[in-house]
Design an enzyme around this catalytic site. Structure first.
Site, PDB file in Angstrom:
ATOM      1  N   LEU A 150       0.833  -1.202   0.000  1.00 18.78           N
ATOM      2  CA  LEU A 150       0.000   0.000   0.000  1.00 18.78           C
ATOM      3  C   LEU A 150       0.869   1.255   0.000  1.00 18.78           C
ATOM      4  O   LEU A 150       0.523   2.269  -0.609  1.00 18.78           O
ATOM      5  CB  LEU A 150      -0.923  -0.007   1.220  1.00 18.78           C
ATOM      6  CG  LEU A 150      -2.034  -1.060   1.204  1.00 18.78           C
ATOM      7  CD1 LEU A 150      -2.790  -1.054   2.522  1.00 18.78           C
ATOM      8  CD2 LEU A 150      -2.998  -0.810   0.047  1.00 18.78           C
ATOM      9  N   TYR A 151       1.992   1.182   0.687  1.00 20.28           N
ATOM     10  CA  TYR A 151       2.914   2.322   0.752  1.00 20.28           C
ATOM     11  C   TYR A 151       3.414   2.694  -0.641  1.00 20.28           C
ATOM     12  O   TYR A 151       3.371   3.858  -1.049  1.00 20.28           O
ATOM     13  CB  TYR A 151       4.082   1.948   1.663  1.00 20.28           C
ATOM     14  CG  TYR A 151       5.129   3.020   1.818  1.00 20.28           C
ATOM     15  CD1 TYR A 151       4.842   4.210   2.473  1.00 20.28           C
ATOM     16  CD2 TYR A 151       6.418   2.827   1.319  1.00 20.28           C
ATOM     17  CE1 TYR A 151       5.807   5.191   2.629  1.00 20.28           C
ATOM     18  CE2 TYR A 151       7.387   3.802   1.466  1.00 20.28           C
ATOM     19  CZ  TYR A 151       7.078   4.982   2.124  1.00 20.28           C
ATOM     20  OH  TYR A 151       8.033   5.948   2.266  1.00 20.28           O
TER      21      TYR A 151
END
Length: 233
Positions: A62-63
């Site tokens: 997600l980062y």
């Protein structure tokens, strides 16, 4: 006239049997042509990715996805509205007044309190490494990016992306050893496997563009920076 910048992305060199990238999408620099045509550069890049089983445009954390999405959105604003935009990619910033949730900060706190610290490693007990960058160097890069930013003219505004790192990756166990030396306390290390959350084994900033256009030059090594952090802490 529309100016298009192409970005090559540095990918974590891990792969799975399925052919999907298991390393996160990492920070990259605009491609430096060096006389090669774009098609040749692209084909070379695609061949290397194919050999590694990597799909460069599919973030696996997600980062990484959030960072990629942010750059795509700002590029669109630049294209449509002519906004002058500069994106800065920070590499593992540390130092006084840093984030308490960062590894170096929580390690120092737990070491002094006599609590164990968790140190992750990859497959086959490979040590994780990060391009730790001291806060003073990051601030200098930010100021230089402001000093050189173009005006938003409504058309043809500048769109720039810079990596701000230290270009000297250090393993996490080495980080802990440096903290032990400065704190004068031995850490209680709990070494465990890295969780499958899409994190990467190492990061290493290519700062060639920032060096050329911003005059960015990191000067603080990890030992010196952590000594300053411990003195502040």
């Amino acid at each position: 006239m529309v100016t298009i910048q192409f970005f090559f992305l540095s990918i974590s060199r891990q792969h799975s049997g399925s052919g999907d990238a298991t390393g996160g999408l990492q920070d990259g620099e605009p491609a430096a042509g060096g006389g090669l045509g774009f098609l040749e550069l692209r084909l070379r890049f695609e061949r290397e990715c194919a050999l590694l089983g990597i799909r460069p445009n599919r973030p696996v954390s997600l980062y990484a996805a959030a960072k990629k999405a942010g750059e795509e959105i700002t590029h669109t604003y630049n294209h449509i509205y002519g906004l002058s935009i500069t994106g800065l990619r920070f590499f593992t910033v540390y130092g006084p007044w840093g984030r308490p949730d960062m590894a170096y900060f929580s390690f120092a706190r737990n070491i002094l309190q006599g609590k164990p610290i968790t140190v992750y490693h990859g497959k086959n007990r490979v040590d994780l490494a990060r391009d730790f960058t001291y806060i003073d160097n990051i601030v200098k890069g930010c100021v230089r990016s402001l000093d050189t930013a173009g005006k938003s003219t409504g058309s043809g505004g500048k769109y720039r992306i810079f990596n701000l790192g230290n270009t000297s990756p250090v393993t996490v166990p080495a980080l802990v050893s440096i903290l032990e030396r400065h704190l004068k306390v031995k850490a209680k290390r709990n070494v465990v496997d890295m969780p499958g959350n899409g994190d990467v084994l190492f990061t290493h900033a290519n700062i060639s563009l920032a060096r050329t256009e911003l005059g960015y030059k990191p000067t603080t090594d990890l030992g010196t920076g952590l000594k300053k952090f411990v003195k502040w802490y």
